[in-house]
Design an enzyme around this catalytic site. Sequence first.
Site, short mmCIF file in Angstrom:
data_model
loop_
_atom_site.label_atom_id
_atom_site.label_comp_id
_atom_site.label_asym_id
_atom_site.label_seq_id
_atom_site.Cartn_x
_atom_site.Cartn_y
_atom_site.Cartn_z
N ASP A 20 0.79 -1.30 -0.09
CA ASP A 20 0.25 -0.15 0.09
C ASP A 20 0.86 1.19 0.13
OD1 ASP A 20 -2.35 1.95 0.56
OD2 ASP A 20 -3.24 -0.07 0.82
N GLY B 104 4.72 1.07 -1.43
CA GLY B 104 5.17 1.15 -2.98
C GLY B 104 3.81 1.64 -3.49
N ASP B 105 4.19 1.49 -4.87
CA ASP B 105 2.90 2.04 -5.67
C ASP B 105 2.58 0.94 -7.09
OD1 ASP B 105 1.24 3.34 -7.81
OD2 ASP B 105 2.70 5.01 -7.89
N PHE B 106 1.17 0.43 -6.79
CA PHE B 106 1.07 -0.78 -7.53
C PHE B 106 0.91 -0.30 -9.09
CE2 PHE B 106 -3.43 -0.01 -5.76
CZ PHE B 106 -3.89 1.00 -6.38
N HIS C 168 -12.38 -1.19 -8.78
CA HIS C 168 -13.43 -0.33 -8.81
C HIS C 168 -13.06 1.17 -8.60
CE1 HIS C 168 -15.42 -0.25 -4.73
NE2 HIS C 168 -14.11 0.12 -4.33
#
Length: 356
Positions: free
Chosen positions: A220, A246-248, A266
């Site tokens: 996250d 982190g950054d997905f 969503h």
Amino acid sequence: MWAEMKPLLRDRLFPLKIGSTKKEMSAPAALFQMATGYWVSQAIYVAAKLGIADLLKDGPQSCDTLAAATGSDGPSLFRLMRALANVGVFSHVGRDCFALSRLAESLQTDTPGSFRAMVITIGEIHYQACGNLLDSVQTGFPAFNKVFGTSLFDYLQQNATAADAFNQGMTNLSSMLAYAILMAYDFAGISSIIDVGGGEGKLLQKILELNPEMVGAVLDMPTTIETVNQKLNGNAREGRCAYIAGDFFDSVPVGADAYILCGVIHDWDDDQAAAILRNCRQAMAKTGRVLLVDMVVPDNGAKCFSKVLDLNMLVMNGGRERTRAEFRALLDAAGYKLTRIIPTMAPQSVIEAVPK
């Protein structure tokens, strides 16, 4: 003439009674009740923000006592409590005393099934963004950006108080949703799992509790993981559940058997959602799978909360709820084959896909 008109006017314009069902109301009355729904929702928000339910956990209190404890104007707080008792959120006992009702119990902070944080985040950032729904419908862009001057998740990175309410609300929701997921989906054969965008990790913790041979990690935003780290006294990488900042959109941890995204896809439009899913596809083991936990919009005209939630996703971040066909197309574009959609006891389903 006037005598003949009075019954008609009474029945068409003034049949609204609290407790009446929509079938018992005229069309104008039913529409009026729906249009003024935000009066009640904002009253519930104010009670949640003031912590009224926590103050009533040991028994009824007078409104003067509640006003003193919350720094509120006594007569105005009485009017708020009277209105909420009128719709069943609290109980009016005695002349100026109020008590918890079954509904109000969920507004307590530390009770199982608490919705206090969720009500607060809905009553603040969601409410303000939804007030500009017209702009989203006319432009196709999230009204949140116009209201707050930045995107939802950038705003949460910059505003700790709003982020805390948002994250705690998601934590409470995922804690309850976890049981529905675990009852519906068999995690046998999965030895490692990544909860992508998993917040404070309550969902993953429940999965690991019931699958003792499994290890996992939560990915996250840095601010969220820092909050978890503080709560865990710096031990966010120890044990069977690790927490990774982190950054997905950039990458996700590699090599896991399964990647679960609960209420994540969503949030995003198709291009952004596909980018997240491709990163999971590139990172997972050859025999891996992705598990999406989201509502599935019915293809027909059946009534479903997902059709209303879809508007909230439009307003907040430009995301969307999807039909079965739309999930299939999205997963196909990201390099997956949709294998099955498993309904749960909750409104959400588990959507399973494997690499093509």
